[in-house]
Design an enzyme around this catalytic site. Structure first.
Site, PDB file in Angstrom:
ATOM      1  N   HIS A 248     -28.589 -37.599 -42.085  1.00  0.00           N
ATOM      2  CA  HIS A 248     -29.634 -36.074 -42.067  1.00  0.00           C
ATOM      3  C   HIS A 248     -30.023 -35.963 -43.383  1.00  0.00           C
ATOM      4  CE1 HIS A 248     -25.505 -34.534 -42.812  1.00  0.00           C
ATOM      5  NE2 HIS A 248     -26.302 -33.465 -43.331  1.00  0.00           N
ATOM      6  N   ASP A 283     -24.283 -41.248 -39.017  1.00  0.00           N
ATOM      7  CA  ASP A 283     -24.847 -40.347 -40.013  1.00  0.00           C
ATOM      8  C   ASP A 283     -24.521 -41.011 -41.221  1.00  0.00           C
ATOM      9  OD1 ASP A 283     -26.133 -37.972 -40.876  1.00  0.00           O
ATOM     10  OD2 ASP A 283     -24.260 -36.920 -40.675  1.00  0.00           O
ATOM     11  N   SER A 363     -23.483 -32.097 -47.948  1.00  0.00           N
ATOM     12  CA  SER A 363     -23.535 -33.239 -47.075  1.00  0.00           C
ATOM     13  C   SER A 363     -23.926 -34.656 -47.982  1.00  0.00           C
ATOM     14  CB  SER A 363     -24.778 -33.209 -46.296  1.00  0.00           C
ATOM     15  OG  SER A 363     -24.363 -31.943 -45.189  1.00  0.00           O
TER      16      SER A 363
END
Length: 505
Positions: A248, A283, A363
């Site tokens: 993402h 992911d 992230s």
């Protein structure tokens, strides 16, 4: 005590015939040699020698004469009779006619030999002391007379000026010091400083952060000319320049080739990054930079982690590059479904839960253990607000699984996952059986070929329990494509097991 002699009653006055008389006095003979040694000298009758006995005159004992030296020193002079000094005859009322003695009439007891011993004043009276003569006061001079009247010597005027200058300088210094010290609220502070620097032993958070941070980079994803873009983190896992991150973080670059990815290192160096491959279902993604001798993070085994182990999250939360937070492992093997925003498909993976603070921008960053080894890729957080702030519940993809996906992306640019060929949902609360309930079965798929039907409840995949649909997904993906796994089912109150050959998604 004396006793009376025993008298015979038959013959009064006669002594008792039975009583013995006194024994004769017997004196032993004296040895002439001892008598010569210890006896009295010849001519001495008494106990003491008469040579040193005091002489007698008319029956009175006299002392021996004084030594000649003492007699000569303290005797009267030749021809002198009576006492050496006598009281004045006038003191006893027999004063001669003529001139009186010098001490009479003066009233001075110090000169009167007949005066008693008393306390008195000084021998010389204050009137007899000589008083210094007083100088008459001089004439007072005015300032013109001092300066111009030549009444004062020039040298004295110079000395007076020097004294005035010194007094003025001293006053100026005192005024400067008072102004410099200021009021009671200001002044010079005395700061106590630590003598030794803080110790940072091997294994401390500071030591690990210093060693690991150079291997964690910031990623900026933006389209040229655009005012904003995406921002996240990445981990250098290979010396050839491969960086592992979240899908993402670089999803916009995967959808639009014109979007640019920039990697920023800890020293501020910026370089372009190229997309190698992505895996939206887990992911994960890999990008590559062209750098020489980069710092690479060592990869640990996430399977060795235990709840309570110390971990550190390193990344760029909220665009704050190279931030470090520390915490513990809160849970392991936590099935997580995240994402699904803006029309994107949700992502399901098995995660490491930690209370190390993780925010937007973390992230793709590193989760390391107490040795500094990579044990997870920070991926998502759970928040109680719409802004998505950290509340101490963060999730990371285990390194064992993440590195497996990364190797497949580096090799082929894509990843194939095992699939069972069904759609399922979690059983509702209060159901008799907990697990993943089959909603529909893909025709000709692995589940259909094994006899699994709609409505069945899957409770176990291999040796792993299945308690919801997310756990079913991660349990299936834990196996390889083409692997045959036993699947435990519950149908109409009966339980049974079927073998399913997993296919590729």
């Amino acid at each position: 005590m004396m006793t009376e002699p025993n008298v015979n009653p038959e013959q009064p006055g006669a002594p008792d015939a039975d009583r013995l008389g006194p024994r004769p006095l017997a004196r032993p003979a004296v040895d002439p040699g001892q008598a010569a040694v210890f006896g009295r000298p010849q001519g001495v009758d008494g106990a003491f020698d008469k040579l040193y006995a005091p002489t007698k005159a008319n029956g009175v004992k006299l002392t021996p004469p004084a030594p000649e030296s003492l007699a000569e020193a303290f005797s009267r002079p030749p021809g002198a009779e009576g006492v050496l000094l006598e009281r004045p005859r006038e003191a006893v009322g027999d004063a001669p006619q003529g001139e009186p003695p010098l001490w009479t009439g003066s009233g001075d007891p110090w000169r009167d030999p007949g005066a008693g011993a008393v306390l008195a004043g000084p021998a010389v009276s204050a009137e007899d002391e000589e008083k210094p003569a007083r100088r008459p006061p001089g004439a007072l001079l005015s300032l013109p007379e001092v300066l111009f009247g030549r009444r004062v010597k020039p040298k004295a005027l110079v000395m007076l000026g020097v004294v005035a200058l010194l007094i003025g300088a001293a006053g100026g210094l005192v005024g400067w010091w008072a102004a410099d010290t200021g009021t009671e609220l200001t002044g010079s502070a005395t700061i106590s400083e630590a003598e030794a620097a803080k110790e940072r032993p091997a294994g401390s958070v500071a030591e690990i952060a210093k060693r690991v941070s150079p291997a964690v980079v910031s990623l900026e994803v933006f389209k040229p000319g655009a005012e904003s873009g995406e921002q996240g983190s990445g981990v250098m896992i290979d010396p050839q320049g491969y960086i592992l991150t979240n899908d993402h973080v670089i999803s916009s670059a995967a959808a639009d080739p014109s979007v640019k990815i920039t990697a920023i290192f800890i020293d501020g160096t910026r370089t372009d990054a190229k997309l190698v491959g992505t895996d939206p279902k887990t992911d994960l993604a890999v990008v590559k930079v062209n750098v020489t001798n980069p710092t690479v993070l060592q990869v640990g085994k996430s399977a060795d982690l235990q709840v309570g182990d110390t971990v550190m999250a390193i990344g760029s939360p909220l665009a704050l590059q190279n931030s470090v937070t520390a915490g513990i492992v809160s849970a392991l093997n936590r099935p997580i479904t995240a994402g699904g925003d803006n029309g994107a498909a949700p992502v399901t993976y098995e995660a490491i839960q930690t209370d190390a603070a993780i925010n937007h921008g973390n992230s793709g960053g590193a989760l390391v253990d107490s040795t500094g080894a990579l044990v997870g890729i920070n991926s998502s957080i759970r928040s109680s607000s719409a802004d998505g702030g950290s509340i101490g519940i963060g999730f990371a993809i285990p390194s064992d699984y993440a590195i497996k996906i990364a190797k497949a992306l580096i090799k082929d640019g894509k990843v194939q996952h095992a699939d069972i060929g069904i759609n399922a949902s979690s059983t509702v609360a209060g159901s008799s059986t907990m697990g993943a309930q089959v909603k529909n079965v893909a025709p000709g798929g692995p589940a259909a070929n094994a006899g699994i039907k709609e409505g069945d409840v899957i409770t176990k995949i291999g040796n792993r329990l299945v308690r919801d649909s997310a756990e079913l997904t991660v349990a299936v993906r834990a196996h390889d494509v083409g692997e045959v796994v036993p699947v435990s089912l519950a149908r109409d109150g009966a339980s049974f097991v079927v073998d399913v050959t997993l296919a590729s998604d």
